[in-house]
Every structure is written in C-alpha cells, then in structure tokens.
Design an enzyme around this catalytic site. Structure first.
Site, PDB file in Angstrom:
ATOM      1  N   PRO A 142      -8.908   4.673  -0.208  1.00 27.63           N
ATOM      2  CA  PRO A 142      -7.842   5.297   0.588  1.00 27.63           C
ATOM      3  C   PRO A 142      -8.241   5.671   2.029  1.00 27.63           C
ATOM      4  CG  PRO A 142      -8.666   6.836  -1.063  1.00 27.63           C
ATOM      5  CD  PRO A 142      -9.317   5.519  -1.341  1.00 27.63           C
ATOM      6  N   LYS A 149      -4.234   2.384   3.702  1.00 29.06           N
ATOM      7  CA  LYS A 149      -3.590   1.071   3.754  1.00 29.06           C
ATOM      8  C   LYS A 149      -2.811   0.662   2.490  1.00 29.06           C
ATOM      9  CE  LYS A 149      -4.681  -0.288   7.839  1.00 29.06           C
ATOM     10  NZ  LYS A 149      -3.840   0.683   8.525  1.00 29.06           N
ATOM     11  N   TYR A 176      -5.803   0.860  12.441  1.00 27.96           N
ATOM     12  CA  TYR A 176      -5.305   2.066  11.775  1.00 27.96           C
ATOM     13  C   TYR A 176      -3.770   2.152  11.838  1.00 27.96           C
ATOM     14  CZ  TYR A 176      -5.299   6.858  10.070  1.00 27.96           C
ATOM     15  OH  TYR A 176      -5.075   7.988   9.324  1.00 27.96           O
ATOM     16  N   TYR A 231     -10.780  13.043  10.235  1.00 32.12           N
ATOM     17  CA  TYR A 231     -11.723  12.362   9.332  1.00 32.12           C
ATOM     18  C   TYR A 231     -13.121  12.847   9.688  1.00 32.12           C
ATOM     19  CZ  TYR A 231      -8.145   8.910   7.970  1.00 32.12           C
ATOM     20  OH  TYR A 231      -7.025   8.288   7.483  1.00 32.12           O
ATOM     21  N   HIS A 242       2.520  10.764  14.339  1.00 37.34           N
ATOM     22  CA  HIS A 242       1.227  11.151  14.914  1.00 37.34           C
ATOM     23  C   HIS A 242       0.771  10.067  15.886  1.00 37.34           C
ATOM     24  CE1 HIS A 242      -0.299  14.240  11.722  1.00 37.34           C
ATOM     25  NE2 HIS A 242       1.009  14.328  11.901  1.00 37.34           N
TER      26      HIS A 242
HETATM   27  P1  FAD Z   1       2.024   2.090  -8.025  1.00 42.75           P
HETATM   28  O1  FAD Z   1       2.342   3.192  -7.092  1.00 42.75           O
HETATM   29  O2  FAD Z   1       0.848   2.225  -8.917  1.00 42.75           O
HETATM   30  O3  FAD Z   1       3.315   1.807  -8.892  1.00 42.75           O
HETATM   31  C1  FAD Z   1       3.300   0.977 -10.027  1.00 42.75           C
HETATM   32  C2  FAD Z   1       4.356   1.451 -10.997  1.00 42.75           C
HETATM   33  O4  FAD Z   1       4.391   0.571 -12.114  1.00 42.75           O
HETATM   34  C3  FAD Z   1       4.072   2.843 -11.537  1.00 42.75           C
HETATM   35  O5  FAD Z   1       5.212   3.657 -11.350  1.00 42.75           O
HETATM   36  C4  FAD Z   1       3.739   2.616 -13.000  1.00 42.75           C
HETATM   37  O6  FAD Z   1       4.144   3.691 -13.830  1.00 42.75           O
HETATM   38  C5  FAD Z   1       4.516   1.341 -13.296  1.00 42.75           C
HETATM   39  N1  FAD Z   1       3.960   0.550 -14.418  1.00 42.75           N
HETATM   40  C6  FAD Z   1       2.675   0.360 -14.762  1.00 42.75           C
HETATM   41  N2  FAD Z   1       2.582  -0.431 -15.851  1.00 42.75           N
HETATM   42  C7  FAD Z   1       3.840  -0.742 -16.196  1.00 42.75           C
HETATM   43  C8  FAD Z   1       4.402  -1.523 -17.245  1.00 42.75           C
HETATM   44  N3  FAD Z   1       3.628  -2.134 -18.147  1.00 42.75           N
HETATM   45  N4  FAD Z   1       5.742  -1.630 -17.304  1.00 42.75           N
HETATM   46  C9  FAD Z   1       6.536  -1.019 -16.387  1.00 42.75           C
HETATM   47  N5  FAD Z   1       6.065  -0.249 -15.397  1.00 42.75           N
HETATM   48  C10 FAD Z   1       4.734  -0.123 -15.289  1.00 42.75           C
HETATM   49  N6  FAD Z   1      -1.755   4.228   0.737  1.00 42.75           N
HETATM   50  C11 FAD Z   1      -1.344   4.275   2.032  1.00 42.75           C
HETATM   51  O7  FAD Z   1      -0.767   3.301   2.511  1.00 42.75           O
HETATM   52  N7  FAD Z   1      -1.544   5.374   2.828  1.00 42.75           N
HETATM   53  C12 FAD Z   1      -2.206   6.464   2.365  1.00 42.75           C
HETATM   54  O8  FAD Z   1      -2.318   7.456   3.081  1.00 42.75           O
HETATM   55  C13 FAD Z   1      -2.709   6.438   1.020  1.00 42.75           C
HETATM   56  N8  FAD Z   1      -3.356   7.495   0.498  1.00 42.75           N
HETATM   57  C14 FAD Z   1      -3.729   7.494  -0.815  1.00 42.75           C
HETATM   58  C15 FAD Z   1      -4.375   8.608  -1.316  1.00 42.75           C
HETATM   59  C16 FAD Z   1      -4.772   8.618  -2.660  1.00 42.75           C
HETATM   60  C17 FAD Z   1      -5.522   9.811  -3.183  1.00 42.75           C
HETATM   61  C18 FAD Z   1      -4.473   7.512  -3.511  1.00 42.75           C
HETATM   62  C19 FAD Z   1      -4.852   7.526  -4.956  1.00 42.75           C
HETATM   63  C20 FAD Z   1      -3.809   6.411  -3.004  1.00 42.75           C
HETATM   64  C21 FAD Z   1      -3.441   6.379  -1.658  1.00 42.75           C
HETATM   65  N9  FAD Z   1      -2.782   5.279  -1.108  1.00 42.75           N
HETATM   66  C22 FAD Z   1      -2.433   5.278   0.212  1.00 42.75           C
HETATM   67  C23 FAD Z   1      -2.483   4.100  -1.943  1.00 42.75           C
HETATM   68  C24 FAD Z   1      -1.042   4.091  -2.475  1.00 42.75           C
HETATM   69  O9  FAD Z   1      -0.759   5.284  -3.166  1.00 42.75           O
HETATM   70  C25 FAD Z   1      -0.849   2.873  -3.412  1.00 42.75           C
HETATM   71  O10 FAD Z   1      -1.350   1.732  -2.770  1.00 42.75           O
HETATM   72  C26 FAD Z   1       0.626   2.676  -3.780  1.00 42.75           C
HETATM   73  O11 FAD Z   1       1.020   3.624  -4.739  1.00 42.75           O
HETATM   74  C27 FAD Z   1       0.874   1.267  -4.346  1.00 42.75           C
HETATM   75  O12 FAD Z   1       2.193   1.144  -4.786  1.00 42.75           O
HETATM   76  P2  FAD Z   1       2.580   0.158  -5.967  1.00 42.75           P
HETATM   77  O13 FAD Z   1       4.044   0.283  -6.142  1.00 42.75           O
HETATM   78  O14 FAD Z   1       1.973  -1.163  -5.710  1.00 42.75           O
HETATM   79  O15 FAD Z   1       1.806   0.722  -7.235  1.00 42.75           O
HETATM   80  C1  PHB Z   2      -3.024  11.686   2.855  1.00 36.10           C
HETATM   81  O1  PHB Z   2      -2.405  12.420   3.648  1.00 36.10           O
HETATM   82  O2  PHB Z   2      -2.863  11.786   1.625  1.00 36.10           O
HETATM   83  C2  PHB Z   2      -3.982  10.679   3.365  1.00 36.10           C
HETATM   84  C3  PHB Z   2      -4.173  10.563   4.730  1.00 36.10           C
HETATM   85  C4  PHB Z   2      -5.080   9.614   5.212  1.00 36.10           C
HETATM   86  C5  PHB Z   2      -5.766   8.813   4.328  1.00 36.10           C
HETATM   87  C6  PHB Z   2      -5.552   8.923   2.955  1.00 36.10           C
HETATM   88  C7  PHB Z   2      -4.652   9.861   2.474  1.00 36.10           C
HETATM   89  O3  PHB Z   2      -6.667   7.906   4.782  1.00 36.10           O
END
Ligand code: FAD
Ligand code: PHB
Length: 393
Positions: A292, A296, A384, A200, A72
């Site tokens: 979110p 980021k 962004y 947005y 995009h």
């Molecule tokens: P997580 O994805 O939380 O992974 C952690 C892992 O550790 C999990 O699989 C969990 O099961 C495991 N775990 C937990 N405890 C233990 C334990 N004790 N032992 C072993 N394993 C364990 N980010 C963006 O960059 N762009 C976006 O568009 C965006 N949109 C989002 C929309 C929504 C609705 C949400 C909720 C989040 C969004 N995010 C976005 C954020 C993004 O999803 C998270 O920042 C990302 O998942 C972080 O990854 P992580 O691996 O650090 O953590």
């Molecule tokens: C998404 O597509 O899930 C999404 C897009 C933009 C955001 C957050 C989530 O800021």
C-alpha cells in the site's frame, strides 16, 4: 438466468465495472459474498489518483467526492527528523491526489447501482465458474437457500486476492510474487489531522505514515512484522510508537485521540499473467496486489475495469474483440509500472530486518537526493499522482 457480463465480487472493481457497463447499456449481474454493511465498513484505501477522481466525476458518481473528499496538491517525505514537501501538482502539470476513503467510493457506487435497478446480490456463497473456454460461460452460486445458475457472455473476476476466479484461469498463467518481511499496523483515530498533507516517514525504528479521512479523523500506520498480533498493541503503546517515529525536530506530530479501529495488514507484490483465460477476465486485486505504500491498489482496479468496460463496449457495439484480446497486455503495462513504483516506495521507506546500517544510509541518501533534485522529485510526483490514463470510453 442469463446476463451479458457476470461480475463476481462487489468491491470497488466489481461495482465500478457494473456502473461503466450500465452507462453503455450493457447488462450485468454482480455477485458479492459478504453483506452490504461489511463491504462498506471495511477500512482500506484512502488515496485516489487524479484519473480515478476524474473517472468518478465524468461518470456521474463524483458529487460526494467533491463535497467531502480532500484534494491534496502536495505530500511530505520525512526523514532525519525533518519533513520535506513534494509539490505534486506543481511538478505534474496540475494533477493532484484526493483523500477519500474506499468506504465512500463503495457507497457512491452502491447507490448508483441500486438506482439503476440492475441486480446486485449480497451474501451469495459457493460461487464457481464453468465453461470459460466456450461462448456461454456459467456461474453457479447459492443465495437465499437455493442454488442458482447464471449463464453469461463473459465473466469478470473482481473477487479480490482471495477469490475463486484466479484459480479458475487454469494452468496457462504465470504468477509473479514477492512478500515483504513487514506489514502495517493501521489505526483510525478521532483526532483532527495536524498536517494538511500526508507524511511518509522513514525512521530508524521503521516506517510510519500520517493520513486522514476527514477534518475530524486521522488515519495512521506504522511498520510491524507481517504476522504481528494486534492484541500486543494497547492504544497507549500504539500512540507511543507513532509519536516516536513521526515527531519531527520542529515539534510537528499527529494529534492524539481515541482509537476507533485498528488492524494489521501483511504486504506483498503479486501479478498474474495473463489476466484472463477464455471468457474469464480478472480485474483489480483478483489479478494483482501492490504493497500500500504507493497508494495504487484501488487506482489500478479502476484502470483495469475502465479498459474492460471499453473492450466490452467495442465488442457489443461493433462485434469487435480486438480490445478484449489486448486487455491483459494493455492492463499489465500499467500494473507493472505501479508495481515498480510501489516496490520502490516500500523499500526506500521501510526498515528491512534483512538490511544493515549500510542499507539505512543508502535509503536516507535516496530520500535526500529525491527531495533535493527537481528531476528526481518530478519522477516521484508523476508516479504518485498516477501515470497518464485516457478516461474516454
Ligand atoms: P476487493 O476490495 O478485495 O473486493 C473484492 C470483493 O469480492 C470483496 O467485496 C469480496 O468480499 C468479494 N469476493 C471475494 N470472493 C468472492 C466470491 N467467491 N464470490 C463473490 N464475491 C467474492 N489502494 C489505493 O489505491 N490507495 C490507497 O490509499 C490504498 N490504501 C490501502 C491501505 C490498506 C491498509 C490496504 C489493505 C489496501 C489499500 N489499498 C489502497 C488497496 C485497495 O484497498 C485494494 O486494491 C482494493 O480494495 C481492490 O479492490 P477490488 O475490488 O479489486 O478488491
Ligand atoms: C490511507 O489514507 O489509508 C493511505 C494513504 C496513503 C497510502 C496508503 C493508505 O500510501
């Protein structure tokens, strides 16, 4: 059992770290609490910064991103019933964002891991860490009905916000925390996206966001109270509210279709400083959370693990701990910039129950200024698409 880097958490941060370390010939064991399907099916992020897409491409896990991900070059800000185009690429020297579900990122990284034959254990329980202040930190966990002990040179805490690693850092850390008086109700709908760019929306009924996952699937969100019960929202009521907030004066609105998935997520900003203690290093959501709105979270997780992989490589190749010692300070600089941007996007676009008519007018004026000043729009665009990040390691 012994490994060089014990990785706790098999989400995007843990899997990407394992992948980068593998490319440098560094051993790791990844321990994940959930099962393989749960980690893939979790509906979360959708937007990758240019740097994250480049990192995946350059490290050999970008094939499907280029096949089914969507580049995009612009995004819309919608307010006062009109959509205003922000030409991201034009304003940021050619950078873009990529709409590619976190599920797909995780699938690509799992496949890459499995192809290496290196250990990735699912459904482990009772994970705990010991001796982080020594050169042989230890992880204990249960798997397959038995207790296991894994000694490591280092432990990477990639276990998300509710993991066990952050509490294990001890007392010498400070937490910076902000909760917001709203959350997001999100749906995946079987409907072709009606706009080529994300939208947005700041509306007097509250924030709404139009996104997508594929040419057939639309992803939509709107602002609700943080503890909203999803059962209060039958699909018809969700569509009614989405359309009220998103429909613009020129008649644009999302296409309606069957709801495939719906949930509510509360929002917060959270930072841990420093992001390490002894030989335990946190990365991703384990260390910090952003609302979110700025898209980021996943991108910050990728930036953290890139820095960490570089630091471990330096340690093993040259016996030099310099980058490891600087890891937290270096990572936190980007983290705080992303925090600032995510907070700013959130408070500019959402309706605060604590705000009044003055605040709403101020927000609309902010949006009007951004979309009419090239300087202001450039600042939005460069944040962004993601601030500069060197992907060499
Ligand atoms: P997580 O994805 O939380 O992974 C952690 C892992 O550790 C999990 O699989 C969990 O099961 C495991 N775990 C937990 N405890 C233990 C334990 N004790 N032992 C072993 N394993 C364990 N980010 C963006 O960059 N762009 C976006 O568009 C965006 N949109 C989002 C929309 C929504 C609705 C949400 C909720 C989040 C969004 N995010 C976005 C954020 C993004 O999803 C998270 O920042 C990302 O998942 C972080 O990854 P992580 O691996 O650090 O953590
Ligand atoms: C998404 O597509 O899930 C999404 C897009 C933009 C955001 C957050 C989530 O800021």
């Amino acid at each position: 059992m012994h490994t060089q880097v014990g990785i706790i958490g098999g989400g995007p941060a843990g899997l990407l770290l394992g992948h980068l370390l593998h490319l440098k010939g560094i051993d790791s064991v990844i321990l994940e609490r959930r099962d393989h399907e749960y980690v893939i099916d979790r509906v979360r992020a959708g937007v990758l910064e240019q740097f994250t897409a480049d990192l995946m491409t350059q490290t050999g896990v970008g094939a499907r991103l280029h096949q089914i991900g969507m580049r995009h070059d612009s995004v819309y800000l919608s307010f006062g019933g009109r959509r205003h185009l922000v030409p991201l690429s034009e304003l940021s020297g050619g950078k873009a964002i990529y709409v590619y579900g976190q599920n797909e990122v995780v699938k690509d990284l799992m496949d890459a891991r499995i192809a290496t034959g290196r250990p990735l254990h699912y459904e482990v329980s009772d994970v705990s860490v010991y001796d982080i202040d020594t050169t042989r930190p230890l992880i204990r966990y249960h798997a397959g009905g038995a207790q296991h002990e894994l000694t490591c040179d280092f432990i990477a805490g990639c276990d998300g916000f509710h993991g066990i690693c952050r509490p294990a850092l001890g007392d010498a850390v400070t937490f910076y925390d902000k909760t917001y008086p709203f959350g997001w109700l999100g749906i995946l709908a079987e409907a072709a996206p009606s706009s080529e760019a994300l939208v947005y929306t700041c509306h007097e009924r509250g924030f709404a966001l139009f996104s997508m996952r594929s040419p057939k699937i639309t992803r939509l969100y709107f602002q609700v109270p943080p503890d909203e019960d999803i059962n209060k929202w039958p699909d018809d009521a969700i569509w009614d509210e989405m359309l009220k907030r998103m429909t613009t004066k020129d008649g644009w609105k999302p296409n309606v279709g069957p709801v495939l998935n719906k949930n509510v997520t509360a929002m917060r900003s959270f930072v841990t400083e420093p992001m390490c203690a002894g030989r335990l290093y946190l990365a991703g959501d384990a260390a910090h959370i952003v609302p979110p709105t700025g898209a980021k979270g996943l991108n910050l997780a990728a930036a953290d693990v890139l820095l960490l992989a570089r630091a471990f490589t330096e340690f093993y190749k040259y016996s030099n701990s310099g980058l490891l010692n600087n890891y937290s300070e270096t990572a936190l600089q980007r983290v705080w910039r992303a925090q600032r941007f995510s907070w700013w996007m959130t408070q500019t676009l959402h309706l605060s129950p604590e705000g009044n008519a003055f605040d709403f007018k101020r927000q609309l004026t902010d949006l009007d200024y951004i979309t009419s000043s090239k300087a202001a729009m450039t600042s939005l665009a460069e944040n962004y698409v993601g601030l500069p990040m060197d992907i060499e390691f």
